[in-house]
Write an enzyme that holds these catalytic residues in place. Structure first.
Site, PDB file in Angstrom:
ATOM      1  N   HIS A 177       0.871  -1.178   0.000  1.00  0.00           N
ATOM      2  CA  HIS A 177       0.000   0.000   0.000  1.00  0.00           C
ATOM      3  C   HIS A 177       0.902   1.220   0.000  1.00  0.00           C
ATOM      4  O   HIS A 177       1.390   1.662   1.043  1.00  0.00           O
ATOM      5  CB  HIS A 177      -0.904   0.017   1.238  1.00  0.00           C
ATOM      6  CG  HIS A 177      -1.988  -0.993   1.185  1.00  0.00           C
ATOM      7  ND1 HIS A 177      -3.212  -0.730   0.635  1.00  0.00           N
ATOM      8  CD2 HIS A 177      -2.020  -2.286   1.600  1.00  0.00           C
ATOM      9  CE1 HIS A 177      -3.969  -1.804   0.722  1.00  0.00           C
ATOM     10  NE2 HIS A 177      -3.266  -2.762   1.304  1.00  0.00           N
ATOM     11  N   LYS A 205      15.877  -8.422  -0.249  1.00  0.00           N
ATOM     12  CA  LYS A 205      16.734  -8.360  -1.436  1.00  0.00           C
ATOM     13  C   LYS A 205      16.920  -9.763  -1.974  1.00  0.00           C
ATOM     14  O   LYS A 205      16.876 -10.739  -1.215  1.00  0.00           O
ATOM     15  CB  LYS A 205      18.092  -7.747  -1.091  1.00  0.00           C
ATOM     16  CG  LYS A 205      17.982  -6.297  -0.689  1.00  0.00           C
ATOM     17  CD  LYS A 205      19.327  -5.675  -0.450  1.00  0.00           C
ATOM     18  CE  LYS A 205      19.099  -4.204  -0.052  1.00  0.00           C
ATOM     19  NZ  LYS A 205      20.296  -3.555   0.371  1.00  0.00           N
ATOM     20  N   ARG A 221      20.513 -12.276   5.210  1.00  0.00           N
ATOM     21  CA  ARG A 221      21.830 -12.195   4.578  1.00  0.00           C
ATOM     22  C   ARG A 221      22.388 -13.605   4.457  1.00  0.00           C
ATOM     23  O   ARG A 221      22.099 -14.479   5.282  1.00  0.00           O
ATOM     24  CB  ARG A 221      22.772 -11.289   5.353  1.00  0.00           C
ATOM     25  CG  ARG A 221      23.080 -11.749   6.737  1.00  0.00           C
ATOM     26  CD  ARG A 221      24.039 -10.811   7.478  1.00  0.00           C
ATOM     27  NE  ARG A 221      24.319 -11.290   8.806  1.00  0.00           N
ATOM     28  CZ  ARG A 221      25.155 -12.289   9.105  1.00  0.00           C
ATOM     29  NH1 ARG A 221      25.809 -12.906   8.152  1.00  0.00           N
ATOM     30  NH2 ARG A 221      25.338 -12.664  10.354  1.00  0.00           N
TER      31      ARG A 221
END
Length: 195
Positions: free
Chosen positions: A106, A166, A180
């Site tokens: 949103h 990511k 990570r």
């Protein structure tokens, strides 16, 4: 089955199996309750298995399928998958309980395009989406969140409570918030090497 699940559990399993064969013929087992929103925009492969309380939803922009689940995928209890641009799960993906995977937000909070104001109520902000790809043989641990625009490479493992914000390369183990890489599989030694 009675010894493993008891009478009530066996009855629930039987009802879920009937539901599966009536509405998802290629699936292995969909345990009820199961919430699927906009089914015609969701593709589910062969031998799909779900836990209880799962929610899969699609909100396409262009009247086309946006959620794709490969063959032999298993999602456990209370998994929530939501797609607008595209969420693709490869084959043989294993997802633990209470995992969240969504390609939409949103509002836009990146450095790209029009940025949304915190003065606008969140429910009134425009939906923004970037596709998610989870490749074959990926395992996501309990309480993992996978955010928009992410690719998780083939054979990777994401540890419990991690937030994948990511992309992750293939054949790695990633943990943390944000996730990570901590190990990578070495095909020569057949071991997971620390990174």
């Amino acid at each position: 089955m009675l010894e493993r699940y008891g009478f009530l559990g066996s009855l629930k399993l039987g009802i879920s199996l009937i539901y599966t064969k009536l509405f998802f013929k290629q699936a292995r087992l969909i345990r009820l309750p199961f919430d699927i929103r906009n089914k015609k925009f969701i593709g589910i492969g062969k031998k799909f298995t779900s836990g209880v309380g799962c929610r899969i939803e699609a909100y396409p922009e262009n009247n086309e399928k946006v959620v794709f689940i490969g063959d032999n995928v298993q999602i456990n209890d209370y998994v929530h998958i939501s797609g607008m641009k595209g969420v693709k799960l490869g084959n043989n993906v294993l997802i633990a309980s209470k995992v969240f995977i969504s390609d939409l937000n949103h509002g836009n909070y990146s450095d790209e395009g029009l940025i949304d104001s915190p003065d606008t109520p969140p429910s009134e902000r425009k939906l923004y989406a970037k596709p998610i790809i989870i490749e074959d043989n990926v395992w996501l641990g309990e309480f993992v969140s996978v955010l928009s625009g992410v690719t998780i490479g083939k054979g990777s493992i994401v540890g419990a409570n991690s937030v994948v914000s990511k992309s992750l390369p293939p054949y790695v183990i990633a943990v943390g918030t944000p996730a990570r890489v901590v190990k990578k599989y070495n095909f020569d030694t057949k071991k997971w090497d620390k990174v």
